[in-house]
Scaffold this motif. Structure first.
Motif, PDB file in Angstrom:
ATOM      1  N   VAL A 162       0.853  -1.189   0.000  1.00 53.59           N
ATOM      2  CA  VAL A 162       0.000   0.000   0.000  1.00 53.59           C
ATOM      3  C   VAL A 162       0.887   1.236   0.000  1.00 53.59           C
ATOM      4  O   VAL A 162       2.003   1.212   0.505  1.00 53.59           O
ATOM      5  CB  VAL A 162      -0.953   0.050   1.220  1.00 53.59           C
ATOM      6  CG1 VAL A 162      -1.965  -1.078   1.182  1.00 53.59           C
ATOM      7  CG2 VAL A 162      -0.177   0.005   2.517  1.00 53.59           C
ATOM      8  N   GLU A 163       0.374   2.311  -0.585  1.00 48.10           N
ATOM      9  CA  GLU A 163       1.118   3.575  -0.588  1.00 48.10           C
ATOM     10  C   GLU A 163       0.891   4.373   0.686  1.00 48.10           C
ATOM     11  O   GLU A 163       1.681   5.237   1.040  1.00 48.10           O
ATOM     12  CB  GLU A 163       0.713   4.408  -1.807  1.00 48.10           C
ATOM     13  CG  GLU A 163       1.127   3.780  -3.130  1.00 48.10           C
ATOM     14  CD  GLU A 163       0.686   4.604  -4.315  1.00 48.10           C
ATOM     15  OE1 GLU A 163       0.078   5.681  -4.099  1.00 48.10           O
ATOM     16  OE2 GLU A 163       0.931   4.181  -5.457  1.00 48.10           O
ATOM     17  N   ALA A 164      -0.204   4.076   1.370  1.00 46.17           N
ATOM     18  CA  ALA A 164      -0.559   4.833   2.582  1.00 46.17           C
ATOM     19  C   ALA A 164       0.252   4.317   3.764  1.00 46.17           C
ATOM     20  O   ALA A 164      -0.196   3.473   4.534  1.00 46.17           O
ATOM     21  CB  ALA A 164      -2.052   4.705   2.855  1.00 46.17           C
ATOM     22  N   THR A 165       1.463   4.828   3.914  1.00 46.35           N
ATOM     23  CA  THR A 165       2.359   4.396   4.987  1.00 46.35           C
ATOM     24  C   THR A 165       1.719   4.573   6.357  1.00 46.35           C
ATOM     25  O   THR A 165       1.901   3.754   7.266  1.00 46.35           O
ATOM     26  CB  THR A 165       3.678   5.178   4.927  1.00 46.35           C
ATOM     27  OG1 THR A 165       4.288   4.960   3.653  1.00 46.35           O
ATOM     28  CG2 THR A 165       4.632   4.734   6.025  1.00 46.35           C
ATOM     29  N   ASN A 166       0.936   5.649   6.526  1.00 44.67           N
ATOM     30  CA  ASN A 166       0.302   5.911   7.812  1.00 44.67           C
ATOM     31  C   ASN A 166      -0.648   4.790   8.204  1.00 44.67           C
ATOM     32  O   ASN A 166      -0.733   4.406   9.371  1.00 44.67           O
ATOM     33  CB  ASN A 166      -0.444   7.247   7.761  1.00 44.67           C
ATOM     34  CG  ASN A 166      -0.846   7.731   9.140  1.00 44.67           C
ATOM     35  OD1 ASN A 166      -0.078   7.617  10.083  1.00 44.67           O
ATOM     36  ND2 ASN A 166      -2.052   8.268   9.247  1.00 44.67           N
ATOM     37  N   ALA A 167      -1.377   4.242   7.234  1.00 41.08           N
ATOM     38  CA  ALA A 167      -2.302   3.147   7.513  1.00 41.08           C
ATOM     39  C   ALA A 167      -1.551   1.913   7.989  1.00 41.08           C
ATOM     40  O   ALA A 167      -1.966   1.235   8.935  1.00 41.08           O
ATOM     41  CB  ALA A 167      -3.133   2.830   6.272  1.00 41.08           C
ATOM     42  N   ASN A 169       1.472   1.810   9.422  1.00 39.35           N
ATOM     43  CA  ASN A 169       2.060   2.060  10.736  1.00 39.35           C
ATOM     44  C   ASN A 169       1.029   1.996  11.853  1.00 39.35           C
ATOM     45  O   ASN A 169       1.282   1.439  12.924  1.00 39.35           O
ATOM     46  CB  ASN A 169       2.763   3.417  10.742  1.00 39.35           C
ATOM     47  CG  ASN A 169       4.054   3.407   9.950  1.00 39.35           C
ATOM     48  OD1 ASN A 169       4.649   2.349   9.725  1.00 39.35           O
ATOM     49  ND2 ASN A 169       4.503   4.577   9.515  1.00 39.35           N
ATOM     50  N   GLN A 170      -0.142   2.585  11.614  1.00 41.48           N
ATOM     51  CA  GLN A 170      -1.178   2.574  12.652  1.00 41.48           C
ATOM     52  C   GLN A 170      -1.683   1.161  12.903  1.00 41.48           C
ATOM     53  O   GLN A 170      -1.895   0.770  14.050  1.00 41.48           O
ATOM     54  CB  GLN A 170      -2.323   3.503  12.261  1.00 41.48           C
ATOM     55  CG  GLN A 170      -1.956   4.973  12.340  1.00 41.48           C
ATOM     56  CD  GLN A 170      -3.164   5.876  12.228  1.00 41.48           C
ATOM     57  OE1 GLN A 170      -4.189   5.649  12.849  1.00 41.48           O
ATOM     58  NE2 GLN A 170      -3.046   6.917  11.412  1.00 41.48           N
ATOM     59  N   TYR A 171      -1.869   0.395  11.838  1.00 42.46           N
ATOM     60  CA  TYR A 171      -2.347  -0.975  12.021  1.00 42.46           C
ATOM     61  C   TYR A 171      -1.322  -1.818  12.785  1.00 42.46           C
ATOM     62  O   TYR A 171      -1.666  -2.546  13.717  1.00 42.46           O
ATOM     63  CB  TYR A 171      -2.655  -1.634  10.675  1.00 42.46           C
ATOM     64  CG  TYR A 171      -3.042  -3.087  10.834  1.00 42.46           C
ATOM     65  CD1 TYR A 171      -4.307  -3.444  11.298  1.00 42.46           C
ATOM     66  CD2 TYR A 171      -2.124  -4.099  10.572  1.00 42.46           C
ATOM     67  CE1 TYR A 171      -4.655  -4.770  11.486  1.00 42.46           C
ATOM     68  CE2 TYR A 171      -2.460  -5.426  10.759  1.00 42.46           C
ATOM     69  CZ  TYR A 171      -3.721  -5.761  11.213  1.00 42.46           C
ATOM     70  OH  TYR A 171      -4.058  -7.076  11.411  1.00 42.46           O
ATOM     71  N   LEU A 172      -0.043  -1.695  12.412  1.00 42.27           N
ATOM     72  CA  LEU A 172       0.978  -2.519  13.043  1.00 42.27           C
ATOM     73  C   LEU A 172       1.287  -2.060  14.469  1.00 42.27           C
ATOM     74  O   LEU A 172       1.642  -2.881  15.324  1.00 42.27           O
ATOM     75  CB  LEU A 172       2.242  -2.524  12.185  1.00 42.27           C
ATOM     76  CG  LEU A 172       2.083  -3.248  10.841  1.00 42.27           C
ATOM     77  CD1 LEU A 172       3.341  -3.095   9.993  1.00 42.27           C
ATOM     78  CD2 LEU A 172       1.738  -4.724  11.034  1.00 42.27           C
ATOM     79  N   LEU A 202       6.987  -6.498   8.167  1.00 43.70           N
ATOM     80  CA  LEU A 202       5.902  -5.920   7.373  1.00 43.70           C
ATOM     81  C   LEU A 202       6.058  -4.401   7.287  1.00 43.70           C
ATOM     82  O   LEU A 202       5.862  -3.798   6.230  1.00 43.70           O
ATOM     83  CB  LEU A 202       4.552  -6.276   7.998  1.00 43.70           C
ATOM     84  CG  LEU A 202       4.201  -7.766   8.057  1.00 43.70           C
ATOM     85  CD1 LEU A 202       2.908  -7.970   8.839  1.00 43.70           C
ATOM     86  CD2 LEU A 202       4.080  -8.362   6.664  1.00 43.70           C
ATOM     87  N   ARG A 203       6.431  -3.803   8.403  1.00 43.37           N
ATOM     88  CA  ARG A 203       6.624  -2.345   8.456  1.00 43.37           C
ATOM     89  C   ARG A 203       7.772  -1.924   7.532  1.00 43.37           C
ATOM     90  O   ARG A 203       7.666  -0.927   6.809  1.00 43.37           O
ATOM     91  CB  ARG A 203       6.907  -1.955   9.907  1.00 43.37           C
ATOM     92  CG  ARG A 203       6.800  -0.485  10.221  1.00 43.37           C
ATOM     93  CD  ARG A 203       7.045  -0.239  11.699  1.00 43.37           C
ATOM     94  NE  ARG A 203       5.888  -0.569  12.528  1.00 43.37           N
ATOM     95  CZ  ARG A 203       5.847  -1.582  13.390  1.00 43.37           C
ATOM     96  NH1 ARG A 203       6.883  -2.396  13.545  1.00 43.37           N
ATOM     97  NH2 ARG A 203       4.763  -1.803  14.101  1.00 43.37           N
TER      98      ARG A 203
END
Length: 271
Positions: A162-167, A169-172, A202-203
């Motif tokens: 995914v391109e949304a790095t914030n998504a 990071n928040q999920y992990l 994954l991160r």
């Protein structure tokens, strides 16, 4: 509360929506966990709904009737159980529990070292792996499959870039802390280090897990599969659930108790 096996896996899905523009303000994750040790007779174990909204994460298992609320801004979890029972635990408390458990694990390994039998040696090796897991890593670019192979367990993760790095990071971040919490809550859970290492891989690749398979090298082998369905939009029922949980937190009927008392109640229910 979240099932031990689901916590070992905490992964994702058969169909993944486009999260390229998502910033995890709203993120919905539906998870199924299945025992696939016998490939011809898979056995469903649990399903859960996880909702990211307004800086909180709500983790709900319908069959248990309990919701765990992750509040990273306040560095804590709130747990709402049945019959308006509730507690909270800070990240600092969780880390303290983990440090104590790790010290005891080292002492247990030292005790096992005094016994020359093969069974004690195997137990010591398994505990050492929990404390300091080492994996051989491979990644298949064609299938986006990450494999982490260790002496005690193996993770095979079908990933979604995914391109949304914030998504990601928040999920992990949520997945990391949930693994730590469940080790504290459930006495039969494993130390979190192995799962945290998977999450870091994954991160590093900026991917979400679609399907995670965990193989435990026992006799016979045991294998579990977790499948998550990610979405950046809520269903109407999701918003009703969040509203219901928020109203419960404000209710005069809520019964707050210490985290230790809540732990004791869980152990009684488990026995």
């Amino acid at each position: 509360m979240r099932n031990f096996l689901a916590l070992l896996l905490t992964t994702s899905c058969l169909q993944v929506v486009d999260l390229q523009s998502a910033n995890a303000q709203n993120l919905r994750v539906y998870t199924n966990v299945t025992d696939v040790s016998d490939a011809e007779n898979p056995r469903p174990l649990s399903h859960s709904l996880t909702l990211f909204h307004g800086g909180r994460v709500y983790d709900y298992m319908p069959e248990v009737g309990e919701v765990v609320i992750f509040e990273p801004i306040h560095h804590r979890f709130i747990i709402l159980g049945k019959n308006y029972a509730a507690t909270e635990v800070s990240f600092a408390e969780i880390n303290h529990f983990l440090e104590t458990a790790q010290t005891k694990a080292v002492q247990y390994i030292d005790e096992l070292a005094t016994s020359p039998d093969a069974d004690s040696a195997a137990k010591a090796a398994a505990m050492r792996f929990q404390l300091t897991p080492e994996f051989q890593e491979t990644f298949d670019n064609a299938s986006n499959r990450l494999t982490l192979s260790g002496t005690e367990i193996e993770y095979s993760v079908l990933t979604q870039p995914v391109e949304a790095t914030n998504a990601v990071n928040q999920y992990l971040e949520y997945a990391d802390w949930t693994k730590r919490l469940n080790f504290v809550l459930h006495r039969h859970d494993s130390l979190p280090q192995a799962r945290l290492k998977v999450n870091q891989k994954l991160r590093d690749r900026n991917v979400l897990p679609r399907v995670v398979e965990l193989t435990m090298h026992l006799h016979p082998p045991v294998k579990f599969r977790a499948e998550h369905r990610f979405s950046d939009s809520f269903q109407s029922a999701d918003r009703r659930l969040i509203s219901q949980w928020e109203q419960t937190l404000e209710s005069d009927n809520i019964r707050w108790m210490t985290f230790r008392k809540y732990q004791q109640n869980l152990l009684v229910r488990a026995d």
